[in-house]
Write a protein that holds these residues in place. Structure first.
Motif, PDB file in Angstrom:
ATOM      1  N   MET A   1      61.057  47.997 -19.393  1.00 45.71           N
ATOM      2  CA  MET A   1      60.816  49.209 -20.193  1.00 45.71           C
ATOM      3  C   MET A   1      59.852  48.884 -21.331  1.00 45.71           C
ATOM      4  O   MET A   1      59.956  47.835 -21.950  1.00 45.71           O
ATOM      5  CB  MET A   1      62.135  49.710 -20.778  1.00 45.71           C
ATOM      6  CG  MET A   1      62.115  51.173 -21.146  1.00 45.71           C
ATOM      7  SD  MET A   1      63.541  51.649 -22.136  1.00 45.71           S
ATOM      8  CE  MET A   1      64.905  51.149 -21.118  1.00 45.71           C
ATOM      9  N   LYS A   2      58.927  49.791 -21.590  1.00 50.51           N
ATOM     10  CA  LYS A   2      57.955  49.556 -22.651  1.00 50.51           C
ATOM     11  C   LYS A   2      58.643  49.662 -24.022  1.00 50.51           C
ATOM     12  O   LYS A   2      59.678  50.320 -24.161  1.00 50.51           O
ATOM     13  CB  LYS A   2      56.837  50.598 -22.556  1.00 50.51           C
ATOM     14  CG  LYS A   2      55.999  50.460 -21.310  1.00 50.51           C
ATOM     15  CD  LYS A   2      54.997  49.332 -21.481  1.00 50.51           C
ATOM     16  CE  LYS A   2      54.098  49.259 -20.250  1.00 50.51           C
ATOM     17  NZ  LYS A   2      53.229  48.081 -20.306  1.00 50.51           N
ATOM     18  N   ALA A   3      57.985  49.056 -25.016  1.00 51.56           N
ATOM     19  CA  ALA A   3      58.610  48.962 -26.342  1.00 51.56           C
ATOM     20  C   ALA A   3      58.970  50.328 -26.941  1.00 51.56           C
ATOM     21  O   ALA A   3      60.077  50.521 -27.462  1.00 51.56           O
ATOM     22  CB  ALA A   3      57.670  48.216 -27.279  1.00 51.56           C
TER      23      ALA A   3
ATOM     24  N   CYS B   1      62.141  39.058 -37.398  1.00 47.75           N
ATOM     25  CA  CYS B   1      61.247  39.926 -36.613  1.00 47.75           C
ATOM     26  C   CYS B   1      59.791  39.460 -36.762  1.00 47.75           C
ATOM     27  O   CYS B   1      59.030  39.437 -35.794  1.00 47.75           O
ATOM     28  CB  CYS B   1      61.353  41.380 -37.088  1.00 47.75           C
ATOM     29  SG  CYS B   1      62.875  42.180 -36.618  1.00 47.75           S
TER      30      CYS B   1
ATOM     31  N   TYR C   1      61.825  51.938 -25.107  1.00 42.71           N
ATOM     32  CA  TYR C   1      63.040  51.191 -25.440  1.00 42.71           C
ATOM     33  C   TYR C   1      63.553  51.608 -26.811  1.00 42.71           C
ATOM     34  O   TYR C   1      64.739  51.886 -27.005  1.00 42.71           O
ATOM     35  CB  TYR C   1      62.742  49.689 -25.419  1.00 42.71           C
ATOM     36  CG  TYR C   1      63.896  48.850 -25.921  1.00 42.71           C
ATOM     37  CD1 TYR C   1      64.971  48.554 -25.090  1.00 42.71           C
ATOM     38  CD2 TYR C   1      63.908  48.372 -27.229  1.00 42.71           C
ATOM     39  CE1 TYR C   1      66.041  47.804 -25.561  1.00 42.71           C
ATOM     40  CE2 TYR C   1      64.978  47.625 -27.707  1.00 42.71           C
ATOM     41  CZ  TYR C   1      66.039  47.341 -26.868  1.00 42.71           C
ATOM     42  OH  TYR C   1      67.099  46.610 -27.336  1.00 42.71           O
TER      43      TYR C   1
ATOM     44  N   LEU D   1      57.397  47.403 -38.685  1.00 45.08           N
ATOM     45  CA  LEU D   1      57.541  46.747 -37.383  1.00 45.08           C
ATOM     46  C   LEU D   1      56.594  47.285 -36.310  1.00 45.08           C
ATOM     47  O   LEU D   1      56.119  46.533 -35.471  1.00 45.08           O
ATOM     48  CB  LEU D   1      58.991  46.882 -36.896  1.00 45.08           C
ATOM     49  CG  LEU D   1      60.043  46.214 -37.788  1.00 45.08           C
ATOM     50  CD1 LEU D   1      61.447  46.620 -37.363  1.00 45.08           C
ATOM     51  CD2 LEU D   1      59.904  44.704 -37.743  1.00 45.08           C
TER      52      LEU D   1
ATOM     53  N   GLU E   1      64.895  42.373 -29.477  1.00 44.08           N
ATOM     54  CA  GLU E   1      64.438  42.825 -28.146  1.00 44.08           C
ATOM     55  C   GLU E   1      63.228  43.747 -28.273  1.00 44.08           C
ATOM     56  O   GLU E   1      62.272  43.650 -27.518  1.00 44.08           O
ATOM     57  CB  GLU E   1      65.576  43.545 -27.415  1.00 44.08           C
ATOM     58  CG  GLU E   1      65.177  43.909 -26.000  1.00 44.08           C
ATOM     59  CD  GLU E   1      66.306  44.534 -25.196  1.00 44.08           C
ATOM     60  OE1 GLU E   1      67.440  44.590 -25.694  1.00 44.08           O
ATOM     61  OE2 GLU E   1      66.018  44.964 -24.067  1.00 44.08           O
ATOM     62  N   PHE E   2      63.294  44.622 -29.292  1.00 44.47           N
ATOM     63  CA  PHE E   2      62.170  45.546 -29.508  1.00 44.47           C
ATOM     64  C   PHE E   2      60.885  44.772 -29.798  1.00 44.47           C
ATOM     65  O   PHE E   2      59.828  45.053 -29.230  1.00 44.47           O
ATOM     66  CB  PHE E   2      62.500  46.513 -30.650  1.00 44.47           C
ATOM     67  CG  PHE E   2      61.301  47.253 -31.148  1.00 44.47           C
ATOM     68  CD1 PHE E   2      60.642  48.170 -30.342  1.00 44.47           C
ATOM     69  CD2 PHE E   2      60.795  47.024 -32.417  1.00 44.47           C
ATOM     70  CE1 PHE E   2      59.515  48.842 -30.787  1.00 44.47           C
ATOM     71  CE2 PHE E   2      59.677  47.691 -32.875  1.00 44.47           C
ATOM     72  CZ  PHE E   2      59.034  48.599 -32.059  1.00 44.47           C
ATOM     73  N   ILE E   3      61.003  43.773 -30.682  1.00 39.55           N
ATOM     74  CA  ILE E   3      59.816  42.972 -31.025  1.00 39.55           C
ATOM     75  C   ILE E   3      59.297  42.262 -29.769  1.00 39.55           C
ATOM     76  O   ILE E   3      58.089  42.221 -29.507  1.00 39.55           O
ATOM     77  CB  ILE E   3      60.152  41.946 -32.142  1.00 39.55           C
ATOM     78  CG1 ILE E   3      60.430  42.678 -33.462  1.00 39.55           C
ATOM     79  CG2 ILE E   3      59.027  40.917 -32.325  1.00 39.55           C
ATOM     80  CD1 ILE E   3      59.246  43.403 -34.059  1.00 39.55           C
TER      81      ILE E   3
ATOM     82  N   ARG F   1      59.527  43.187 -26.748  1.00 37.99           N
ATOM     83  CA  ARG F   1      58.840  44.153 -25.882  1.00 37.99           C
ATOM     84  C   ARG F   1      57.502  44.565 -26.490  1.00 37.99           C
ATOM     85  O   ARG F   1      56.494  44.674 -25.786  1.00 37.99           O
ATOM     86  CB  ARG F   1      59.714  45.395 -25.684  1.00 37.99           C
ATOM     87  CG  ARG F   1      60.918  45.147 -24.811  1.00 37.99           C
ATOM     88  CD  ARG F   1      61.837  46.340 -24.779  1.00 37.99           C
ATOM     89  NE  ARG F   1      63.070  46.043 -24.070  1.00 37.99           N
ATOM     90  CZ  ARG F   1      63.210  46.076 -22.756  1.00 37.99           C
ATOM     91  NH1 ARG F   1      62.185  46.417 -21.995  1.00 37.99           N
ATOM     92  NH2 ARG F   1      64.356  45.782 -22.191  1.00 37.99           N
ATOM     93  N   ALA F   2      57.498  44.799 -27.801  1.00 36.68           N
ATOM     94  CA  ALA F   2      56.266  45.260 -28.453  1.00 36.68           C
ATOM     95  C   ALA F   2      55.167  44.209 -28.375  1.00 36.68           C
ATOM     96  O   ALA F   2      53.986  44.545 -28.275  1.00 36.68           O
ATOM     97  CB  ALA F   2      56.557  45.612 -29.913  1.00 36.68           C
ATOM     98  N   TYR F   3      55.554  42.927 -28.432  1.00 34.66           N
ATOM     99  CA  TYR F   3      54.556  41.851 -28.402  1.00 34.66           C
ATOM    100  C   TYR F   3      54.457  41.220 -27.007  1.00 34.66           C
ATOM    101  O   TYR F   3      53.814  40.184 -26.844  1.00 34.66           O
ATOM    102  CB  TYR F   3      54.903  40.768 -29.438  1.00 34.66           C
ATOM    103  CG  TYR F   3      54.637  41.202 -30.868  1.00 34.66           C
ATOM    104  CD1 TYR F   3      55.502  42.081 -31.526  1.00 34.66           C
ATOM    105  CD2 TYR F   3      53.521  40.761 -31.564  1.00 34.66           C
ATOM    106  CE1 TYR F   3      55.269  42.487 -32.829  1.00 34.66           C
ATOM    107  CE2 TYR F   3      53.274  41.164 -32.869  1.00 34.66           C
ATOM    108  CZ  TYR F   3      54.154  42.025 -33.492  1.00 34.66           C
ATOM    109  OH  TYR F   3      53.915  42.432 -34.784  1.00 34.66           O
TER     110      TYR F   3
ATOM    111  N   ALA G   1      52.495  45.897 -34.897  1.00 32.91           N
ATOM    112  CA  ALA G   1      52.646  45.366 -33.540  1.00 32.91           C
ATOM    113  C   ALA G   1      51.398  45.663 -32.702  1.00 32.91           C
ATOM    114  O   ALA G   1      50.673  46.611 -32.989  1.00 32.91           O
ATOM    115  CB  ALA G   1      53.877  45.989 -32.883  1.00 32.91           C
ATOM    116  N   PRO G   2      51.159  44.845 -31.671  1.00 35.57           N
ATOM    117  CA  PRO G   2      49.966  45.086 -30.839  1.00 35.57           C
ATOM    118  C   PRO G   2      50.174  46.232 -29.858  1.00 35.57           C
ATOM    119  O   PRO G   2      50.192  46.039 -28.644  1.00 35.57           O
ATOM    120  CB  PRO G   2      49.782  43.749 -30.117  1.00 35.57           C
ATOM    121  CG  PRO G   2      51.135  43.147 -30.083  1.00 35.57           C
ATOM    122  CD  PRO G   2      51.875  43.623 -31.283  1.00 35.57           C
ATOM    123  N   ILE G   3      50.370  47.410 -30.410  1.00 35.23           N
ATOM    124  CA  ILE G   3      50.528  48.626 -29.592  1.00 35.23           C
ATOM    125  C   ILE G   3      49.447  49.594 -30.035  1.00 35.23           C
ATOM    126  O   ILE G   3      49.200  49.732 -31.250  1.00 35.23           O
ATOM    127  CB  ILE G   3      51.926  49.256 -29.805  1.00 35.23           C
ATOM    128  CG1 ILE G   3      53.029  48.271 -29.409  1.00 35.23           C
ATOM    129  CG2 ILE G   3      52.075  50.552 -29.015  1.00 35.23           C
ATOM    130  CD1 ILE G   3      54.434  48.736 -29.739  1.00 35.23           C
TER     131      ILE G   3
END
Lengths: 537, 251
Positions: free
Chosen positions: A1-3, B140, A6, A95, B93-95, B97-99, A99-101
């Motif tokens: 699942m993508k960030a 994080c 999620y 956060l 977990e979020f971090i 996934r984000a990275y 992030a790299p999004i």
């Protein structure tokens, strides 16, 4: 699942699971859901029965939509000119933004989140199913579109605030341009009102109803578009539906393009408002004073520098005077006083020709007292009790409580003189009665100050806003009830020439009650614990 | 490597950063020192890509707002703000996934253990104390193993054990070749490990020293800091300084 997926789904899941720890909230939500579901079921069961010939004037709904829309537009334009609005919160800044999004994906996430919250905030409309059906003979279609309209107004106004912030931030001439456009639009409404009234010789309400249902008003940003959309859906007019939806979409698209143009750098534009709203929420949660979001910069003038007077407890009072002076040159006469004077003046003007105008003036008194309740219980005394200084000053508790309350006792006296002075001047109503109205208003202020002390003494802190509303209602019936009753009796038995004395029993009883509260709870500072901040925890 | 070139940031008419330039090399711990209102946090936010600015900021050769730069940047903000409805572990977990991190669980466990958070994994963000929130924020920021790390007043709110652990981690990251920038107004907290110091006043870098410089000249960084800030104050009170210093809270 993508960030982002999620993040969204996990937060929703945890929010639902957290209800297990809050059974009260769970019961409340369950009851509210049952009411909505029950209303729908009843609507389906009785869908065959129509009441068209008895339906109320539909323009009242147009008026409600317009009023909400105009209020939202003005509020969010003002926000846009100061801090901007935000689709995000502080965790997103710390956060997500780093992030790299892709920033476009993050914007989409913010938009979806805001839309979701707006839809949830609009659910209250479904509680009006019964009323809307009985009064206007509306079915599911109309009620559902009201729900959508309310959510659309919220989302589009938030976008508008962001758009205005991006356009005008740090550029005074652009800010002035936005202000000029806003004032012109609202002035146009006032002119349109006057033209309709002059041409068609209609009363106040009828003129407003004609204005909000006119073709021209339908093009007023957000408010007019919403009315057009509702009328289109309610009367099956596809052209109106298409035009209004297109106008909403154009506005949204323009702002989103503005947000994502160039390097898609909207982070800064939402940062200020995100930080501001975070601080407000945090302060509220910790029971601290909510930081002022007013961007108006207060200039420290030489003639208003230093407290100057007062020793021991009275230093608190003179500090309050200085704070009032910093906010308004006229100390106790501030924006609220002016607003209430205008409202009282308008009421005096419109009701002066009525058969029994004094009933309308009692309405003005009741409304002013209602506003005053919130103003007083959230005023200086409350703020002082949430800071440690009042507990530390070497003086008696009663003196400190009195000194901290004094400015809150004086302000209603000043406000009362101006509000009811204007009422007397505009309406030509008898001056003694207006003077007694002012006294009643000031006496109510004293009771409310006493109540603030009572809250702190009994509850050990100030109750939240919702609780205040309930306690306020209880107070009106329990405390002010016995004070109002003798006034009503007096109104019945007194001859017309002495009827101006009607409010006197109310005022006397209120003042006595306030004195009683001061005496009974004057030892507040010695007895209660400092609960103002998490600093000592 | 972190490269900051001629960075200028204005809030309306107020100049928060005025042509700031410096570099932080791999394996270097650079500190931003300055009184309240000097423009430190504004600069950190510019580097983190949260504010617009004029000038140039490169993270390992990539423009700071590019996705590649973000992948290599860690940011620990001054005010920790976790998601209220995410548990400690779900933040990790979020971090991840984000990275797009792989094999992150062991690293996350290790980080949480070092900050004594391993027994708080199921706590929601809104159930954490301020110190715990700060620890989570650090975890994080460090989980993606960034090559450039920005700390904004990182020691504030931490307990002695966490401060000791964070200092150890900072030195470990330095040894691993990360470029580290720490903004603080508490010189004592970073005295033992800084390599280069940038003293900021009124949005500008008023002095830059390396540890080697001060060691060879015998110059005391604290004395230099006070000399600069006091001289700035006296200039301001004499009305000799043309521009207004940044307002409180800008940082």
């Amino acid at each position: 699942m993508k960030a982002l997926a999620y993040l969204t789904l996990t937060q929703i899941k945890n929010r639902i699971l957290s209800l297990k720890k809050k059974p009260g909230l769970l019961i409340l939500y369950s009851v509210l859901t049952l009411i909505v579901v029950g209303s729908f079921v009843l609507m389906i069961i009785f869908s065959g029965e129509t009441n068209a010939e008895k339906a109320a004037d539909e323009r009242i709904i147009y008026l409600i939509i317009s009023a909400l829309g105009l209020l939202f537009v003005y509020t969010f334009v003002t926000t846009g000119l100061s801090t901007g609005s935000s689709l995000f919160n502080m965790p997103d800044v710390g956060l997500l933004f780093v992030a790299p999004i892709s920033s476009k994906k993050i914007l989409f996430y913010g938009l979806l989140n805001t839309m979701g919250k707006s839809l949830l905030a609009s659910v209250f409309i479904f509680y009006q199913i019964g009323n809307l059906r009985n009064a206007f003979d509306y079915g599911f279609k109309e009620i559902f579109i009201l729900f959508i309209i309310y959510a659309s107004m919220l989302v589009s106004c938030q976008l508008l605030a962001i758009g205005i912030y991006i356009f005008s931030n740090g550029n005074p001439s652009r800010k002035n341009l936005v202000k000029a456009i806003t004032y012109t639009l609202y002035a146009a409404l006032v002119i349109a009102y006057l033209v309709i009234q002059r041409q068609q010789q209609t009363g106040l309400l009828e003129t407003i109803l004609r204005l909000v249902s006119s073709e021209g008003f339908a093009y007023f940003p957000v408010a007019g578009w919403s009315v057009m959309l509702f009328a289109g859906v309610a009367h099956n007019l596809p052209v109106k539906i298409i035009i209004s939806v297109v106008l909403f979409l154009i506005m949204g698209a323009v702002i989103i393009i503005l947000l994502t143009s160039g390097k898609a750098d909207y982070y800064e534009s939402v940062l200020v408002s995100t930080e501001t709203s975070y601080q407000i929420r945090k302060a509220a949660r910790e029971g601290r004073n909510v930081p002022q979001t007013n961007s108006k910069k207060i200039k420290v003038r030489d003639n208003a520098f230093g407290i100057g007077k007062g020793s021991r407890a009275m230093a608190i009072f003179y500090k309050h005077l200085l704070e009032h002076k910093r906010k308004s040159r006229l100390i106790f006469i501030d924006g609220y006083t002016v607003f209430m004077m205008i409202a009282a003046g308008m009421a005096g003007y419109y009701f002066r020709t009525y058969a029994l105008p004094e009933f309308a003036y009692y309405g003005v008194l009741a409304t002013a007292v209602y506003f005053q309740y919130f103003l007083t219980v959230m005023g200086k005394l409350k703020q002082e009790l949430t800071k440690p200084y009042i507990y530390l000053i070497p003086d008696s508790s009663l003196r400190k409580v009195f000194a901290a309350s004094l400015s809150s006792l004086i302000k209603p006296c000043v406000d009362g003189c101006f509000i009811f002075g204007i009422l007397a001047a505009v309406s030509g109503h008898n001056l003694p009665e207006c003077a007694f109205f002012a006294l009643a208003y000031a006496a109510s202020g004293a009771v409310f100050v006493g109540l603030t002390i009572l809250y702190q003494r009994v509850l050990g802190g100030q109750p939240g806003t919702v609780l205040k509303v309930f306690i306020g209602m209880g107070l009106f019936s329990l405390v002010l009830g016995p004070a109002i009753a003798p006034s009503i009796v007096l109104a019945i038995i007194l001859p017309d020439s002495l009827r101006f004395l009607c409010t006197l029993p109310y005022s006397v009883i209120s003042i006595l009650f306030a004195v009683l509260l001061f005496v009974a709870c004057g030892n507040l500072i010695d007895k209660s614990e400092y609960t103002g901040s998490a600093a000592f925890k | 490597m972190l490269l900051v070139q001629e960075v200028t940031k204005k809030y309306g008419k107020v100049l928060a950063n005025d042509g700031v330039s410096f570099e932080t090399h791999p394996g270097e711990i650079s500190i931003l020192l300055g009184p309240n209102g000097a423009g430190k946090s504004t600069l950190i936010k510019c580097i983190a890509g949260l504010l617009k600015f004029s000038g140039r900021i490169l993270i390992n050769g990539n423009e700071n707002k590019s996705l590649q730069a973000k992948r290599e940047l860690g940011y620990i903000p001054e005010i920790p703000a976790p998601y209220e409805m995410l548990t400690v572990w779900e933040h990790m977990e979020f971090i991840a996934r984000a990275y797009s991190l792989e094999n992150w669980k062991e690293k996350a466990e290790h980080l949480l253990q070092r900050f004594e958070m391993d027994d708080k994994k199921k706590k929601l963000g809104n159930e954490l104390s301020k110190g715990m929130q700060q620890k989570l924020s650090i975890c994080c920021g460090l989980l993606p193993e960034p090559k450039v790390i920005l700390f904004d007043e990182p020691m504030v709110g931490l307990d002695p054990h966490a401060i000791k652990e964070l200092k150890k981690i900072i030195l470990e990251k330095k040894d691993e070749g990360a470029a580290i920038l720490i903004s603080t107004h508490m010189l004592d907290s970073v005295d033992e490990f800084w390599d280069s110091a940038n003293i900021m006043i009124g949005g500008r870098i008023a002095a830059r020293r390396s540890r080697r410089d001060t060691a060879s000249s015998g110059e005391d960084l604290e004395a230099l800091f006070f000399a600069i800030t006091e001289s700035s104050k006296s200039k301001s009170s004499d009305g000799q300084e043309g521009k207004d210093s940044s307002p409180e809270g800008m940082n």
